[in-house]
Scaffold this motif. Structure first.
Motif, mmCIF file in Angstrom:
data_model
loop_
_atom_site.group_PDB
_atom_site.id
_atom_site.type_symbol
_atom_site.label_atom_id
_atom_site.label_comp_id
_atom_site.label_asym_id
_atom_site.label_seq_id
_atom_site.Cartn_x
_atom_site.Cartn_y
_atom_site.Cartn_z
ATOM 1 N N SER A 53 12.093 -21.183 7.369
ATOM 2 C CA SER A 53 11.060 -20.146 7.358
ATOM 3 C C SER A 53 10.112 -20.340 6.189
ATOM 4 O O SER A 53 10.453 -20.987 5.189
ATOM 5 C CB SER A 53 11.695 -18.753 7.306
ATOM 6 N N ARG A 54 8.941 -19.715 6.292
ATOM 7 C CA ARG A 54 7.867 -19.930 5.318
ATOM 8 C C ARG A 54 7.345 -18.599 4.809
ATOM 9 O O ARG A 54 7.360 -17.592 5.520
ATOM 10 C CB ARG A 54 6.720 -20.712 5.982
ATOM 11 N N ASN A 55 6.825 -18.623 3.569
ATOM 12 C CA ASN A 55 6.185 -17.455 2.982
ATOM 13 C C ASN A 55 7.144 -16.254 2.967
ATOM 14 O O ASN A 55 6.964 -15.264 3.663
ATOM 15 C CB ASN A 55 4.901 -17.110 3.747
ATOM 16 N N VAL A 56 8.183 -16.415 2.150
ATOM 17 C CA VAL A 56 9.279 -15.455 2.107
ATOM 18 C C VAL A 56 9.370 -14.851 0.706
ATOM 19 O O VAL A 56 9.327 -15.576 -0.298
ATOM 20 C CB VAL A 56 10.613 -16.130 2.474
ATOM 21 N N VAL A 57 9.515 -13.540 0.638
ATOM 22 C CA VAL A 57 9.726 -12.838 -0.624
ATOM 23 C C VAL A 57 11.021 -12.041 -0.505
ATOM 24 O O VAL A 57 11.175 -11.225 0.410
ATOM 25 C CB VAL A 57 8.556 -11.892 -0.955
ATOM 26 N N ILE A 58 11.950 -12.304 -1.422
ATOM 27 C CA ILE A 58 13.197 -11.542 -1.515
ATOM 28 C C ILE A 58 13.223 -10.944 -2.909
ATOM 29 O O ILE A 58 13.243 -11.686 -3.906
ATOM 30 C CB ILE A 58 14.426 -12.432 -1.285
ATOM 31 N N THR A 59 13.226 -9.631 -3.021
ATOM 32 C CA THR A 59 13.114 -9.030 -4.349
ATOM 33 C C THR A 59 13.859 -7.702 -4.416
ATOM 34 O O THR A 59 13.935 -6.967 -3.428
ATOM 35 C CB THR A 59 11.632 -8.821 -4.722
ATOM 36 N N GLY A 60 14.432 -7.435 -5.577
ATOM 37 C CA GLY A 60 15.056 -6.148 -5.844
ATOM 38 C C GLY A 60 16.275 -5.857 -5.003
ATOM 39 O O GLY A 60 16.585 -4.688 -4.745
ATOM 40 N N CYS A 61 16.998 -6.886 -4.580
ATOM 41 C CA CYS A 61 18.144 -6.676 -3.698
ATOM 42 C C CYS A 61 19.461 -6.708 -4.471
ATOM 43 O O CYS A 61 19.591 -7.398 -5.488
ATOM 44 C CB CYS A 61 18.161 -7.735 -2.604
ATOM 45 N N PHE A 62 20.445 -5.987 -3.960
ATOM 46 C CA PHE A 62 21.799 -5.975 -4.499
ATOM 47 C C PHE A 62 22.738 -6.437 -3.394
ATOM 48 O O PHE A 62 22.633 -5.968 -2.256
ATOM 49 C CB PHE A 62 22.200 -4.567 -4.947
ATOM 50 N N GLY A 63 23.652 -7.358 -3.716
ATOM 51 C CA GLY A 63 24.538 -7.848 -2.677
ATOM 52 C C GLY A 63 25.885 -8.290 -3.207
ATOM 53 O O GLY A 63 26.005 -8.753 -4.343
ATOM 54 N N ASP A 64 26.908 -8.165 -2.366
ATOM 55 C CA ASP A 64 28.260 -8.640 -2.661
ATOM 56 C C ASP A 64 28.776 -9.317 -1.399
ATOM 57 O O ASP A 64 28.847 -8.683 -0.342
ATOM 58 C CB ASP A 64 29.160 -7.469 -3.057
ATOM 59 N N SER A 65 29.112 -10.614 -1.515
ATOM 60 C CA SER A 65 29.459 -11.362 -0.305
ATOM 61 C C SER A 65 30.754 -12.130 -0.476
ATOM 62 O O SER A 65 31.107 -12.567 -1.563
ATOM 63 C CB SER A 65 28.339 -12.342 0.061
ATOM 64 N N ASP A 66 31.432 -12.323 0.655
ATOM 65 C CA ASP A 66 32.609 -13.182 0.691
ATOM 66 C C ASP A 66 32.192 -14.647 0.698
ATOM 67 O O ASP A 66 32.784 -15.472 0.022
ATOM 68 C CB ASP A 66 33.429 -12.873 1.952
ATOM 69 N N ASP A 67 31.135 -14.962 1.452
ATOM 70 C CA ASP A 67 30.625 -16.328 1.524
ATOM 71 C C ASP A 67 29.354 -16.407 0.672
ATOM 72 O O ASP A 67 29.189 -15.640 -0.278
ATOM 73 C CB ASP A 67 30.382 -16.724 2.975
ATOM 74 N N ASP A 68 28.444 -17.320 1.012
ATOM 75 C CA ASP A 68 27.256 -17.526 0.182
ATOM 76 C C ASP A 68 26.385 -16.274 0.116
ATOM 77 O O ASP A 68 26.345 -15.475 1.063
ATOM 78 C CB ASP A 68 26.437 -18.691 0.729
ATOM 79 N N GLY A 69 25.657 -16.147 -0.995
ATOM 80 C CA GLY A 69 24.792 -14.993 -1.190
ATOM 81 C C GLY A 69 23.445 -15.203 -0.524
ATOM 82 O O GLY A 69 23.304 -15.119 0.694
ATOM 83 N N ILE A 70 22.411 -15.506 -1.312
ATOM 84 C CA ILE A 70 21.093 -15.805 -0.766
ATOM 85 C C ILE A 70 21.038 -17.303 -0.496
ATOM 86 O O ILE A 70 21.165 -18.105 -1.415
ATOM 87 C CB ILE A 70 19.983 -15.378 -1.734
ATOM 88 N N THR A 71 20.834 -17.657 0.765
ATOM 89 C CA THR A 71 20.934 -19.059 1.170
ATOM 90 C C THR A 71 19.652 -19.503 1.854
ATOM 91 O O THR A 71 19.182 -18.853 2.787
ATOM 92 C CB THR A 71 22.111 -19.256 2.142
ATOM 93 N N LEU A 72 19.110 -20.619 1.385
ATOM 94 C CA LEU A 72 18.019 -21.295 2.072
ATOM 95 C C LEU A 72 18.626 -22.465 2.830
ATOM 96 O O LEU A 72 19.374 -23.252 2.262
ATOM 97 C CB LEU A 72 16.968 -21.791 1.082
ATOM 98 N N LYS A 73 18.304 -22.586 4.103
ATOM 99 C CA LYS A 73 18.821 -23.698 4.877
ATOM 100 C C LYS A 73 17.765 -24.104 5.894
ATOM 101 O O LYS A 73 16.863 -23.339 6.226
ATOM 102 C CB LYS A 73 20.153 -23.379 5.539
ATOM 103 N N SER A 74 17.894 -25.338 6.373
ATOM 104 C CA SER A 74 16.971 -25.832 7.384
ATOM 105 C C SER A 74 17.778 -26.521 8.462
ATOM 106 O O SER A 74 18.205 -27.657 8.293
ATOM 107 C CB SER A 74 15.945 -26.791 6.773
ATOM 108 N N THR A 75 17.989 -25.816 9.579
ATOM 109 C CA THR A 75 18.787 -26.355 10.677
ATOM 110 C C THR A 75 17.910 -26.940 11.777
ATOM 111 O O THR A 75 18.359 -27.114 12.912
ATOM 112 C CB THR A 75 19.691 -25.262 11.266
ATOM 113 N N SER A 76 16.652 -27.238 11.451
ATOM 114 C CA SER A 76 15.733 -27.881 12.394
ATOM 115 C C SER A 76 14.753 -28.712 11.578
ATOM 116 O O SER A 76 14.907 -28.866 10.363
ATOM 117 C CB SER A 76 14.995 -26.831 13.229
ATOM 118 N N ALA A 77 13.717 -29.212 12.225
ATOM 119 C CA ALA A 77 12.717 -29.991 11.499
ATOM 120 C C ALA A 77 11.817 -29.110 10.629
ATOM 121 O O ALA A 77 11.084 -29.618 9.783
ATOM 122 C CB ALA A 77 11.859 -30.775 12.485
ATOM 123 N N ALA A 78 11.873 -27.801 10.810
ATOM 124 C CA ALA A 78 11.016 -26.888 10.045
ATOM 125 C C ALA A 78 11.539 -26.755 8.612
ATOM 126 O O ALA A 78 12.714 -26.424 8.405
ATOM 127 C CB ALA A 78 10.972 -25.523 10.714
#
Length: 821
Positions: free
Chosen positions: A268-293
């Motif tokens: 994805s493109r042009n993304v803003v993630i701000t002011g968030c609170f999180g607790d996770s068992d697996d990864d937290g904030i994750t950037l991934k590319s599962t295609s050519a994009a």
């Protein structure tokens, strides 16, 4: 059809005024907060006529509540149709807001539409159903490698624009109900039949019936704001091939099932993630590319993330790569939840950047990060897993990893694993800068770890802890071209015998004002292996045993303008490195030459032979064994000599009127080498024959199968012997003039030849398979076959040892297969 009431007419008039204001403001197209409206004046006649909602109200400013469509917030009634009807009807007239009021509204899959804002009021809970049939199998039109993971979601949308999820309510997936969901092979083949495109993957058996909480595909102008998101069955949020995504002030709790990521930004493109609170068992904030994009133009800021795994991560999938990413002003901590499916209680990596499936990581800036715990505060990895995102598709080529700047990082109680920057031979990571960093580690590393060869395994799944603790407690850097450390300080708690820094095959290395605590047992503050073109400057060192150690043909190392006053041995060189590899100038103390800063190398092998080596050709080495000062009249070293007893060795190099620094080594009394047991651990039906040996010539071997017996009562080994009952064998070797060896232990267990399989079930969290035979199992028992189902295991973090016998009544060649995930 829903009829109009006087209350709705009043709301329509108010909404019309708001719509006119929105239209006159003409918001920018990319603003995800705004829904672009085409307004037209609607004349409403207040008469006793019952008009339908779609005829009476402009959708450009339309607000409805799901209760008016029959939704009941009792936590029991399934409201999928009612809530979907509200969404569809508002969408049909151009869009607006669908409100979920206070109450608990049970639902299955909801499909959002263009210009829809789903708003949850305080006290509202959108509760995911526990029935998998309430989440229809959905195959999106956009192909990607994420097809392997997802087929269902609670909230979903594809090819939408101007869509939002807002409010102060909660969306709860009740994911723990699906935690152990895994369909049979027969059921999976039936479900996979829905996938008509042979180039696409089908969701795998342990994923296909576990719904995501939120999934948007190929959407533009997406806003998620203010809500609480919790307890998904898989990923909490997935944004695939989306444009202009804003995730703001969202509270996230992602526990109860495996694969509980918080946020996955995928191609994805042009993304803003701000002011968030999180607790996770697996990864937290994750950037991934599962295609050519690619993932492009992403800002992550002002977030507090807790996790058992990786707090902020780029990867694992990297097909399209990651470019123009900024991460700033975040706090990263371990999860508050005890126990889980993934990672460790302290978390794995704070920041993980990974390119392993092709793609390019370029222009990444990370700053102002505070971390607590985390096994590896920083993990940078270029690998070659090469996983394709379509089938059949060739393995992806090696990607690129360059232009990363990391600054102003503070980490406390970091784990023993250490940080790493790992490229591939002939495919180096390029241009990384790390500055203004302070990390305090747990410590506790051993000399064996410092001397270990850390495996390359470029093709494996990348994880900071995958192969155990690193050879350096601070930073282990390998296959890098262009690396700068500036204003970096490292420290530790427990005794630590590993060096702070190891640079292996690093080119164009710059180190400015670097400081780290070093134990006397550590090889050096910095170890260079096969590294060239380095500059070390502005280091003001505390008491340090060895500053730089150069190994494996390291060359062109400049050491300029450092304070070495309190360094016992500024430089140590192995047999492949000569004086010419160093260019030294402007260091303190100013009156010492390079020759006087160097020392000969002294080593004793396991058989007791002492060797000495000079750092320059044509020189003489003189030594003493009683700790007295070494002069040209002291004993001259000629060849290796045997030294079994304890002594203080001192040695210097003399050449042409020059004298080196003094090398000092304490040699304790030589121990006998550890005895060997053949076989080691074993299982037997009637008896097992055990043989013992020791590589120290003339050593006596003692042994006992009585764990309570003192060494003085152990038997003297003369020949191989039999063990007929379960026992722990302990063995030690001795020799006059030597210290006794370490005690070797082996476990030999009698397993009767009975039907079925004996199993031992172990619980724990391990980076690699532990020695199970030295551990106490949580449970033992017998089952009919080698199958997990009969044992009753938990989902993750367990080990099984299975012992059984196969009856082979007829001679022949047999092939056995093992199935594994």
């Amino acid at each position: 059809m829903k009829k109009l009431t006087a209350e709705w007419v009043r709301k329509a008039e108010a909404d019309f005024v708001a719509a006119e204001q929105l239209a006159s403001a003409r918001p920018p197209v990319h603003d995800p907060l705004c829904f672009h409206c085409r307004t037209m004046r609607i004349l409403v006649t207040l008469a006793p006529l019952l008009l339908s909602l779609t005829e009476a109200i402009s959708a450009s400013a339309r607000t409805v509540t799901v209760g008016d469509f029959g939704a009941v917030g009792d936590g029991v009634t399934l409201n999928t149709r009612a809530i979907q009807a509200a969404i569809d009807q508002v969408a049909a007239v151009g869009g607006g807001t669908v409100t979920i009021p206070a109450g608990t509204f049970l639902s299955g899959t909801l499909s959002l539409k263009d210009h829809i804002r789903l708003d949850l009021e305080p006290g509202a809970v959108l509760l995911g159903s526990k029935r998998v049939e309430d989440y229809p199998l959905t195959i999106c039109r956009y192909p990607s490698g994420s097809d392997r993971y997802v087929a269902r979601a609670l909230l979903s949308g594809e090819d939408l624009h101007d869509v939002a999820i807002t409010g102060r309510g909660t969306i709860d997936g009740q994911g723990s109900h699906f935690a152990n969901s895994r369909v049979s092979q027969q059921e999976w083949q039936s479900l996979a039949g829905a996938y008509q495109d042979p180039t696409r993957f089908a969701a795998e058996p342990h994923y296909i019936n576990r719904p995501f909480l939120i999934r948007f595909v190929s959407c533009t102008n997406v806003l998620v704001e203010g809500v609480t998101l919790q307890k998904p069955a898989m990923w909490l949020q997935h944004y695939l091939n989306c444009d202009f995504v804003t995730i703001r002030h969202v509270n996230m709790f992602s526990h109860g099932s495996p694969n509980n990521d918080l946020i996955d930004i995928d191609g994805s493109r042009n993304v803003v993630i701000t002011g968030c609170f999180g607790d996770s068992d697996d990864d937290g904030i994750t950037l991934k590319s599962t295609s050519a994009a690619p993932v492009q133009n992403v800002t992550i800021s002002d977030c507090i993330i807790r996790t058992r795994t990786n707090a902020i991560k780029a990867g694992t999938e990297s097909s399209g790569g990651f470019q123009d990413i900024t991460i700033t002003n975040c706090v990263l901590k371990p999860s508050l939840v005890t126990g889980g499916f993934s990672g460790r209680p302290e978390g794995l990596a704070g920041i993980a950047l990974e390119i392993v499936d092709g793609g390019s990581l370029d222009r990444v800036a990370i700053s102002n990060i505070a971390m607590e715990d985390m096994a590896a505060p920083l993990f940078l990895r270029l690998g070659n897993r090469g996983r394709p995102y379509l089938q059949p598709q060739a393995q992806a080529p090696v990607g690129a990893f360059r232009n990363v700047k990391i600054s102003h990082i503070t980490a406390s109680n970091a784990g023993r694993n250490g940080c790493s920057i790992l490229g591939i031979k002939d495919h180096r990571i390029e241009n990384v800068s790390i500055s203004d960093v302070f990390i305090h580690f747990d410590g506790g590393g051993t000399q064996a770890q410092a001397e270990a060869e850390y495996p390359e395994h470029d093709e494996d799944y990348p994880e900071s802890t995958r192969y155990g603790d690193l050879p350096a407690y601070g930073f282990f850097c390998r296959h890098v071209d262009g690396l700068t450390f500036r204003d970096v300080r490292l420290d530790f708690n427990a005794p630590e015998k590993r060096p702070p820094f190891i640079f292996d095959d690093v080119r164009n290395l710059n180190l400015f004002h670097v400081d780290a605590r070093v134990a006397n047992e550590a090889p050096a503050l910095m170890v260079f292996r096969n590294s060239v073109d380095a500059l070390v400057s502005e280091c003001h060192l505390p008491e340090t045993p060895v500053f730089l150690r150069l190994e494996r043909n390291s060359d062109r190392i400049k050491v300029i303008g450092n304070d070495l006053t309190r360094v016992s041995q500024p430089f140590a060189l192995d047999e492949t490195v000569g004086m010419s590899a160093l260019d030294v100038a402007g260091n303190l103390p100013a009156d010492r030459s390079l020759f006087s800063l160097l020392q000969p190398a002294i080593a004793r092998d396991e058989d007791g032979f002492v060797t000495m080596r000079s750092f320059t050709a044509g020189a003489r080495i003189h030594y003493t064994l009683d700790g007295t000062e070494v002069t040209p009249r002291s004993t001259q070293y000629a060849q290796p000599f045997l030294q079994v007893g304890e002594c203080e060795v001192e040695a210097r190099v003399f050449k042409g009127g020059l004298a080196s620094g003094t090398a000092r080594v304490h040699l304790p009394q030589l121990p006998v080498r550890r005895p060997e047991v053949h076989p080691g651990h074993s299982f037997f039906t009637e008896s097992v024959t055990v043989d013992l040996s020791c590589k120290t010539p003339g050593a006596n071997i003692l042994y006992s199968v009585d764990e309570s017996a003192p060494v003085e009562r152990w038997a003297v080994f003369a020949k191989a012997f039999e063990i007929r009952t379960s026992a722990t064998l302990r063995v030690q070797a001795t020799k006059a003039g030597h210290r006794p060896s370490e005690v070797a232990a082996s476990r030999h267990e009698l397993v009767p030849r009975e039907n079925g399989v004996l199993y031992k079930y172990y619980l724990g969290e391990w980076d690699k398979l532990p020695d199970l035979l030295e551990m106490k199992p949580a449970r033992t028992g017998r089952i009919t076959q080698f199958r997990l189902g009969e044992v009753g295991t938990r989902a993750e973090n367990f080990a099984l040892l299975m012992i059984g016998y196969v009856s082979v009544p007829k001679a022949g060649q047999y092939t056995f297969y093992c199935g594994s995930n």
